[in-house]
Design a protein around this motif. Structure first.
Motif, short mmCIF file in Angstrom:
data_model
loop_
_atom_site.label_atom_id
_atom_site.label_comp_id
_atom_site.label_asym_id
_atom_site.label_seq_id
_atom_site.Cartn_x
_atom_site.Cartn_y
_atom_site.Cartn_z
N LEU A 104 70.62 -9.38 82.98
CA LEU A 104 70.72 -9.31 81.53
C LEU A 104 71.95 -10.08 81.10
O LEU A 104 73.02 -9.91 81.68
CB LEU A 104 70.82 -7.85 81.07
N GLU A 105 71.81 -10.91 80.09
CA GLU A 105 72.93 -11.71 79.65
C GLU A 105 72.75 -12.10 78.20
O GLU A 105 71.68 -11.94 77.61
CB GLU A 105 73.05 -12.98 80.51
N LEU A 106 73.84 -12.60 77.61
CA LEU A 106 73.82 -13.17 76.27
C LEU A 106 73.92 -14.68 76.42
O LEU A 106 74.87 -15.17 77.02
CB LEU A 106 74.98 -12.63 75.43
N ARG A 107 72.93 -15.39 75.89
CA ARG A 107 72.86 -16.82 76.16
C ARG A 107 72.51 -17.58 74.89
O ARG A 107 71.75 -17.09 74.06
CB ARG A 107 71.82 -17.12 77.24
N ARG A 108 73.07 -18.76 74.73
CA ARG A 108 72.77 -19.62 73.58
C ARG A 108 71.67 -20.60 73.97
O ARG A 108 71.78 -21.32 74.97
CB ARG A 108 74.02 -20.38 73.14
N PHE A 109 70.60 -20.63 73.16
CA PHE A 109 69.47 -21.51 73.44
C PHE A 109 69.74 -22.89 72.86
O PHE A 109 70.70 -23.12 72.13
CB PHE A 109 68.18 -20.93 72.84
N GLU A 110 68.80 -23.82 73.20
CA GLU A 110 68.95 -25.20 72.75
C GLU A 110 68.90 -25.33 71.23
O GLU A 110 69.44 -26.28 70.67
CB GLU A 110 67.86 -26.08 73.37
N ASP A 111 68.23 -24.39 70.54
CA ASP A 111 68.16 -24.46 69.08
C ASP A 111 69.40 -23.91 68.40
O ASP A 111 69.47 -23.83 67.17
CB ASP A 111 66.91 -23.72 68.57
N GLY A 112 70.41 -23.50 69.20
CA GLY A 112 71.66 -23.01 68.65
C GLY A 112 71.72 -21.53 68.41
O GLY A 112 72.76 -21.00 68.00
N SER A 113 70.63 -20.82 68.65
CA SER A 113 70.61 -19.37 68.42
C SER A 113 71.13 -18.62 69.64
O SER A 113 70.92 -19.03 70.78
CB SER A 113 69.18 -18.91 68.12
N ASP A 114 71.84 -17.53 69.38
CA ASP A 114 72.32 -16.65 70.45
C ASP A 114 71.26 -15.60 70.73
O ASP A 114 70.70 -15.00 69.80
CB ASP A 114 73.63 -15.98 70.05
N ASN A 115 70.98 -15.37 72.02
CA ASN A 115 69.90 -14.47 72.39
C ASN A 115 70.32 -13.56 73.54
O ASN A 115 71.06 -13.97 74.43
CB ASN A 115 68.67 -15.27 72.85
N LEU A 116 69.84 -12.33 73.48
CA LEU A 116 69.91 -11.44 74.63
C LEU A 116 68.74 -11.80 75.54
O LEU A 116 67.60 -11.90 75.08
CB LEU A 116 69.80 -9.98 74.20
N VAL A 117 69.01 -11.99 76.82
CA VAL A 117 67.98 -12.41 77.76
C VAL A 117 67.92 -11.42 78.92
O VAL A 117 68.94 -11.15 79.56
CB VAL A 117 68.24 -13.84 78.30
N ALA A 118 66.73 -10.88 79.18
CA ALA A 118 66.50 -10.00 80.33
C ALA A 118 65.62 -10.75 81.33
O ALA A 118 64.66 -11.42 80.95
CB ALA A 118 65.83 -8.71 79.90
N LEU A 119 65.94 -10.64 82.61
CA LEU A 119 65.22 -11.36 83.66
C LEU A 119 64.87 -10.40 84.78
O LEU A 119 65.72 -9.66 85.27
CB LEU A 119 66.07 -12.51 84.20
N HIS A 120 63.60 -10.41 85.19
CA HIS A 120 63.15 -9.69 86.37
C HIS A 120 62.24 -10.61 87.17
O HIS A 120 61.64 -11.54 86.62
CB HIS A 120 62.43 -8.40 86.00
N THR A 121 62.15 -10.35 88.46
CA THR A 121 61.42 -11.24 89.36
C THR A 121 60.34 -10.47 90.10
O THR A 121 60.58 -9.37 90.58
CB THR A 121 62.39 -11.88 90.38
N VAL A 122 59.16 -11.10 90.17
CA VAL A 122 58.10 -10.62 91.06
C VAL A 122 58.25 -11.42 92.34
O VAL A 122 57.68 -12.51 92.50
CB VAL A 122 56.71 -10.82 90.44
N SER A 123 59.08 -10.92 93.26
CA SER A 123 59.47 -11.71 94.43
C SER A 123 58.29 -12.04 95.33
O SER A 123 58.29 -13.08 96.00
CB SER A 123 60.55 -10.95 95.21
N ARG A 124 57.30 -11.17 95.36
CA ARG A 124 56.16 -11.40 96.26
C ARG A 124 55.42 -12.68 95.91
O ARG A 124 54.89 -13.37 96.80
CB ARG A 124 55.21 -10.20 96.19
N TYR A 125 55.40 -13.03 94.62
CA TYR A 125 54.66 -14.22 94.19
C TYR A 125 55.60 -15.27 93.61
O TYR A 125 55.14 -16.25 93.03
CB TYR A 125 53.61 -13.83 93.14
N ASP A 126 56.92 -15.07 93.75
CA ASP A 126 57.91 -16.01 93.27
C ASP A 126 57.69 -16.33 91.78
O ASP A 126 57.61 -17.48 91.38
CB ASP A 126 57.88 -17.31 94.10
N VAL A 127 57.59 -15.27 91.01
CA VAL A 127 57.37 -15.38 89.57
C VAL A 127 58.51 -14.67 88.85
O VAL A 127 58.89 -13.56 89.23
CB VAL A 127 56.02 -14.76 89.15
N LYS A 128 59.05 -15.32 87.83
CA LYS A 128 60.15 -14.74 87.06
C LYS A 128 59.65 -14.43 85.65
O LYS A 128 58.92 -15.21 85.06
CB LYS A 128 61.34 -15.69 87.01
N VAL A 129 60.08 -13.29 85.16
CA VAL A 129 59.69 -12.83 83.83
C VAL A 129 60.95 -12.74 82.98
O VAL A 129 61.88 -12.00 83.30
CB VAL A 129 58.99 -11.46 83.89
#
Length: 343
Positions: free
Chosen positions: A239-264
């Motif tokens: 979980l982090e606070l990140r600035r996107f390319e459009d200039g907006s600040d966003n809270l970003v949550a990341l989880h991974t389905v490691s078995r299939y190498d997929v990130k959500v």
């Protein structure tokens, strides 16, 4: 005279300093309260976003696992009866069998049986099979029994891209090796999330390990190449606070389905998260500004009243002084007249 003027000037400034001190104390208390409200709002939204990401990740993992188990069960059936399958591969029985099994597998709506060259041996419906070059990991490097996911490809409906899951089955003396491929709508990965998403301020991406986006909600196309995007995703915290390319600040949550190498990834615009807090801050700022005006008016009125009182007091003192002078003159005149009469 000068000490009196200095004392009067200090007396006039004192209400302003008192009012300013009170206002600064109230502003400090308000600022501390707003800071706590902002922190609580961000923490609350962070917990909600993390839970939302975790729930979506769990749903995607269960869906992909169900499709994977179905493919491996069908693979086992093929290995047990390969010769009869090879003889009747172009018959209607195989198509019906594949259609029945596709209906039992979560997310899956189409099944293909392909040879090593990607040519269709049998299918559950007439939908064209995807090219094997779309798979990740690459078919040449895929371990035995492992599962590969394709990048999105066009289906019968151009507005509904599809993805595929594939597993290899080995060849025997009776038939060549090939691929079992399960096709599904890319949007099916999100399940009910796409319709239950709280607002357009919330975005979601489902990204393959090499950076290819499989599907998303309110998500723009990545501006980075796949390798760079995959490298950045690997370094992201949960979980982090990140600035996107459009200039907006966003809270970003990341989880991974490691078995299939997929990130959500799920993000929420910080401006939307803090909308209610900004309203509270605006109201508080307006209240403080109004309080400044009220206090300034009160101090001005108090000083005006004090000046009027001082002027009235000076006028009274002057009148008393004139009366004393007149009384002295009267006394003096009476004394002179009395002395004159004695003569």
């Amino acid at each position: 005279m000068e000490p009196e003027i200095y004392a009067s000037s200090r007396r006039l400034r004192r209400p302003w300093w008192i009012a300013l001190g009170l206002w600064l104390a109230l502003a400090a208390v308000t600022s501390i309260g707003l800071w706590h409200l902002r922190r609580d709002a961000v923490q609350s939204q962070s917990r909600e976003l993390s839970l939302l990401s975790l729930t979506l990740t769990d749903g995607i993992e269960r869906g992909l696992s169900g499709a994977d188990e179905g493919l491996h069960a069908l693979r086992a059936e093929l290995l047990e009866d390969r010769l009869s399958l090879a003889v009747s591969a172009r018959g209607g029985d195989v198509r019906q069998a594949l259609r029945t099994r596709a209906g039992l597998m979560p997310l899956v709506d189409t099944l293909w049986l392909l040879d090593d060259g990607g040519r269709t041996i049998a299918a559950s419906d007439p939908t064209p099979a995807p090219d094997l070059s779309l798979l990740h990991p690459s078919p040449d490097t895929l371990a035995a029994g492992a599962t590969a996911l394709s990048r999105p490809f066009a289906g019968p409906d151009p507005k509904s891209p599809r993805i595929a899951m594939a597993v290899r089955f080995p060849g025997t003396a009776h038939a060549p090796s090939g691929w079992l491929v399960a096709g599904m709508q890319a949007s099916a990965l999100l399940g009910a999330f796409s319709s239950a998403i709280p607002s357009t301020a919330t975005r979601a991406w489902v990204v393959r390990g090499d950076g290819v986006r499989l599907t998303g909600v309110n998500a723009v196309e990545p501006t980075l190449d796949a390798a760079t995007l995959a490298q950045r995703l690997a370094k992201r915290p949960a979980l982090e606070l990140r600035r996107f390319e459009d200039g907006s600040d966003n809270l970003v949550a990341l989880h991974t389905v490691s078995r299939y190498d997929v990130k959500v990834l799920i993000s929420r615009d910080l401006a939307s998260v803090l909308a209610s807090w900004r309203q509270a801050a605006t109201v508080s700022g307006a209240a403080l500004a109004l309080l400044v005006l009220i206090m300034a008016a009160a101090v001005h009125w108090v000083q005006w009243a004090d000046r009027r009182r001082a002027e009235a007091q000076r006028a009274l003192q002057a009148q008393i002084a004139r009366a004393a002078k007149l009384e002295s003159l009267g006394t003096l005149a009476g004394s002179v007249a009395h002395d004159f009469n004695n003569l």
